[in-house]
Design a protein around this motif. Structure first.
Motif, PDB file in Angstrom:
ATOM      1  N   SER A 588      89.955 -13.163 -38.505  1.00 21.70           N
ATOM      2  CA  SER A 588      89.725 -13.218 -39.951  1.00 21.70           C
ATOM      3  C   SER A 588      88.686 -14.297 -40.211  1.00 21.70           C
ATOM      4  N   THR A 620      93.257 -10.551 -44.940  1.00 20.61           N
ATOM      5  CA  THR A 620      92.886  -9.377 -44.135  1.00 20.61           C
ATOM      6  C   THR A 620      92.182  -9.849 -42.862  1.00 20.61           C
ATOM      7  N   ASP A 622      90.457  -8.276 -38.814  1.00 25.91           N
ATOM      8  CA  ASP A 622      90.135  -7.182 -37.887  1.00 25.91           C
ATOM      9  C   ASP A 622      91.048  -7.285 -36.673  1.00 25.91           C
ATOM     10  N   GLU A 646      91.460  -2.546 -39.792  1.00 23.89           N
ATOM     11  CA  GLU A 646      91.628  -3.691 -40.692  1.00 23.89           C
ATOM     12  C   GLU A 646      93.107  -3.822 -41.028  1.00 23.89           C
TER      13      GLU A 646
END
Length: 818
Positions: A588, A620, A622, A646
């Motif tokens: 992140s 959020t 990855d 995500e």
């Protein structure tokens, strides 16, 4: 045998082919009175040579060379006394010619110009048996450059009387024995030595104490010498079998013997005249506290194996000081690759092996007088291979060698991801003798073919108007056009000390050109031409099949929301082999970057555990999963072996309800079909969840359940497949939902009734939520997938070969129970 260089002390006679006027045991060398007796003859280095002259000469000059020249240097000159002159050949160099010239008389001597050669003499002695019992006798074998030889003989621990008693009773080839009381030796006059062979004379040990004796044999007039050792053993010395030896054709069979009052012995199997086969070996134990050893005999193809490899010591003796010698096998009636026939052969054990030169070297045997025990060497008919199964192992693991194979995760499966190892397990392949002849990683199809054992692979669906491709592990089948191409089967490990009878082969399907998304039939066959099959009725044919799939991995839908807890699990699924390592990464921007490893479990899932307890809900990031060994796969699969989504951190103190469903896409009329539903609370607080299930437009279930953190609720619902048609279904669980369609087709539609699409591996992902109802949790972790044992057994692969995968699955189940 050790050859000594010891200066001889006394007595003598001439070199090969030389005549001697006189010869006496007190002489230091030969005496010549005729020129022809010495000219162009050999003088053995160390001899003292005497010449009788025919006039009043003053000196003898010796020059090097084959012709006389006054200008050459004199290398040795000795004075003449009383018309005799003596020279010591040890002052000359072996391998060279020398010429004589006598000076001091008015005329030329007959010895002038005489040429002789100085040579090193060969002498070899050995006892024909390494042991002899008290009150027994044994022969000494002698090889010499002369047909008559004088030998000084001595031995530590034996005095002159002992030596005299040993050799005076010989009934052949000893002309005379002279004793020397002052230095504990005797001199033997041995006659009848052939120029190209050996002669034997007897040695009687009837009055000698038990023990090992080294005898020194020295030519009396040259530097030739040798030694030989014999062990005198007590009359009650024995070598005994510890029971019969038992095994099957093709196996390495153990033969255990014990010794009493002796540290050497011999074993003989069968009799050539009676069984058209005979084998024998001697052994010597050089450890005082070791009196039981295990020999091994390889019954696989004795003609091809040879004596050196047929006989061996059990691996448990690797650190023991034991030596096998005089190994012999005579199996001339067997074909090259034919195993030893099934039979009850008699074995004999004894204190010595007869290796006399008048016997064929492959027919060594134990004399009746030396046999101390008998037993049976039972070779039984072989047990046929019981089953052939396919297994998979991670592409990045090494499967060559027992330790490597035992360290990797091996899972029984008929589906292999293209690039992973595909292993064949041949259950009860008991030909340990054949396995022992191989090396780890060796392609063994040709050797199996030599015994009419073949493995073929045939594509199931070649398409219209074309024959199916066929591959064979046997090069001869390819050459004979019985197969289109060769596929190598490489043996994984050959350590027979670890071999349990299950042969594990790695099928090299990639180099053979087998393609992904195809299914193949595999056949293991043993024809009546095999030496292990007596008739057509006993032929063996075992069939199996496997499918090659394109490798892939992906995150589950559950990974899209991850609790901000200290032990947050994120799960994905893949079709690569269990035990494969998956690298995961969570990133992140401006918040965190972290990575964790995951291991693929038996059910195809992988789970990484992160610590997100320091971060707020709503962040959020990855989330990436990558096969750690994707470079071992074809480069075309690079993207398939990496998946990024995500994800969002959610409050770990709040409930996190996740839905998972599984249902087939297509079945045949009348087949069983179910919809499996699992609802899990992966959050940190309890929640009431409204669950609804509709099938074919009708509600089949509607209820509210309370799920504590970590709890799951599961249920299965049957479809009515009595008629062809499409059946729509839908499931809701709180805010989550999933839906799909089941197609029921008529049986007469073979293209749709192959069963390849109704396995449940992709239950509903074709619709709204393949990621939600992909079947990763409903069967693998809960009620069915974890209990269908046969799909992931590991026969033939040792203990705990799937330990890593099982541990990962157990941890996941434990977490959910908590």
């Amino acid at each position: 045998m050790m050859v000594l260089s010891v200066v001889a002390m006394s007595a003598a006679f001439a070199g090969a082919g030389a005549a001697v006027k006189s010869q006496d045991i007190g002489d230091a060398g030969p005496t010549y009175n005729e020129k022809s007796d010495l000219n162009n003859k050999d003088v053995w280095i160390g001899q003292e040579v005497t010449l009788e002259l025919d006039g009043d000469y003053t000196s003898l000059q010796i020059r090097q060379g084959s012709t006389y020249s006054e200008d050459d240097d004199v290398v040795l000159e000795n004075r003449v006394r009383n018309q005799e002159v003596t020279f010591d050949s040890s002052e000359l160099e072996a391998g060279n010619p020398y010429n004589l010239n006598v000076t001091g008389d008015n005329g030329d001597s007959k010895w002038n110009g005489v040429v002789f050669w100085v040579e090193s003499e060969d002498l070899n002695t050995e006892f024909t048996s390494s042991t002899v019992s008290q009150e027994g006798s044994v022969n000494v074998s002698l090889e010499s450059d002369r047909d008559t030889q004088w030998l000084n003989v001595s031995a530590d621990g034996l005095d002159t009387d002992d030596l005299d008693n040993i050799f005076s009773n010989s009934d052949s080839n000893i002309e005379d024995v002279t004793t020397h009381e002052d230095d504990d030796r005797v001199t033997l006059n041995v006659t009848g030595v052939p120029s190209d062979d050996s002669v034997e004379f007897g040695a009687d040990f009837s009055e000698i104490d038990a023990g090992e004796y080294e005898f020194d044999f020295e030519s009396t007039d040259s530097l030739a010498a040798d030694n030989a050792t014999v062990e005198v053993i007590q009359d009650d010395a024995e070598v005994n079998f510890e029971g019969d030896a038992n095994g099957e054709q093709g196996e390495i069979i153990d033969i255990t013997v014990s010794t009493q009052y002796v540290d050497s012995g011999a074993v003989q199997i069968a009799d050539l005249e009676d069984q058209n086969f005979q084998a024998a070996t001697e052994f010597e134990i050089d450890e005082d506290d070791l009196n039981e050893i295990t020999l091994q005999f390889n019954t696989n193809a004795p003609n091809a194996t040879g004596a050196d490899d047929a006989w061996s010591l059990h691996p448990k003796h690797d650190d023991h000081d034991i030596e096998l010698s005089n190994k012999a096998v005579n199996a001339s009636e067997l074909d090259e690759f034919e195993p030893l026939g099934a039979y009850e052969y008699e074995m004999e054990a004894g204190t010595d092996l007869n290796t006399s030169s008048d016997l064929h070297e492959d027919n060594y045997y134990i004399d009746d007088s030396d046999v101390t025990d008998t037993a049976f060497f039972n070779v039984n008919d072989p047990t046929p291979v019981g089953d052939v199964s396919t297994h998979v192992a991670p592409a990045g693991d090494n499967v060559e060698g027992f330790d490597n194979l035992n360290d990797t995760t091996v899972t029984e499966s008929n589906v292999v991801a293209d690039g992973d190892h595909l292993l064949l397990n041949l259950d009860s392949f008991d030909q340990s003798g054949l396995v022992d002849s191989w090396s780890n990683g060796e392609s063994v199809g040709e050797d199996l073919g030599n015994q009419s054992i073949n493995i073929t692979v045939e594509e199931q669906d070649p398409g219209p108007n074309v024959d199916a491709n066929v591959w064979s592990t046997n090069p001869d089948q390819v050459a004979d056009s019985d197969a289109d191409d060769l596929i190598h089967a490489n043996v994984t490990y050959t350590d027979v000390s670890e071999y349990d009878g299950n042969l594990v082969l790695a099928l090299n399907y990639e180099d053979a050109g087998l393609e992904a998304d195809e299914s193949y039939d595999l056949t293991y066959s043993v024809s009546e031409d095999s030496p292990y099959v007596d008739s057509e009725d006993e032929e063996v044919e075992i069939e199996d099949s496997f499918t090659i799939e394109e490798p892939e991995l992906e995150w589950d839908d559950s990974a899209e929301e991850v609790p901000n807890s200290a032990n947050a699990d994120v799960t994905g699924e893949t079709n690569v082999a269990p035990g494969s390592e998956i690298d995961t990464n969570a990133r992140s921007s401006g918040n965190f970057t972290d990575s964790e490893d995951a291991i693929v479990a038996e059910d195809g899932t992988f789970t990484a555990t992160y610590d997100f307890s320091e971060y707020d809900a709503g962040i959020t990031f990855d989330l990436t999963a990558t096969h750690a060994d994707r470079n071992e796969f074809d480069s075309n699969y690079e993207d398939d072996l990496r998946h990024q989504i995500e994800s969002t951190l959610v409050d770990a103190e709040e409930p996190l309800i996740q839905l998972d469903t599984s249902a087939p896409e297509e079945v045949t009329v009348g087949d069983d079909a179910t919809l499996d539903v699992t609802v899990a609370n992966n959050g940190g607080a309890a929640d009431e969840v409204e669950i609804g299930v509709d099938i074919a437009g009708e509600s089949v279930d509607s209820q509210t359940v309370t799920l504590e953190p970590g709890d799951e609720w599961s249920q299965s619902y049957s479809f009515d497949t009595s008629e062809a048609g499409d059946i729509e279904w839908g499931v809701t669980a709180g805010d989550d939902s999933a839906s799909g369609t089941l197609s029921v087709v008529e049986e007469e539609e073979p293209a749709d009734d192959s069963g390849t699409d109704d396995s449940g591996t992709d239950d509903s992902g074709s619709d709204d939520s393949g990621s939600d109802d992909s079947g990763s949790d409903d069967s693998g972790s809960d009620d069915s997938g974890s209990d269908d044992g046969g799909a992931s057994g590991t026969p033939g692969f040792g203990v705990a070969v799937a330990a890593i995968a099982l541990l990962a699955a157990a941890m996941l189940a434990l977490r959910r129970q908590d």
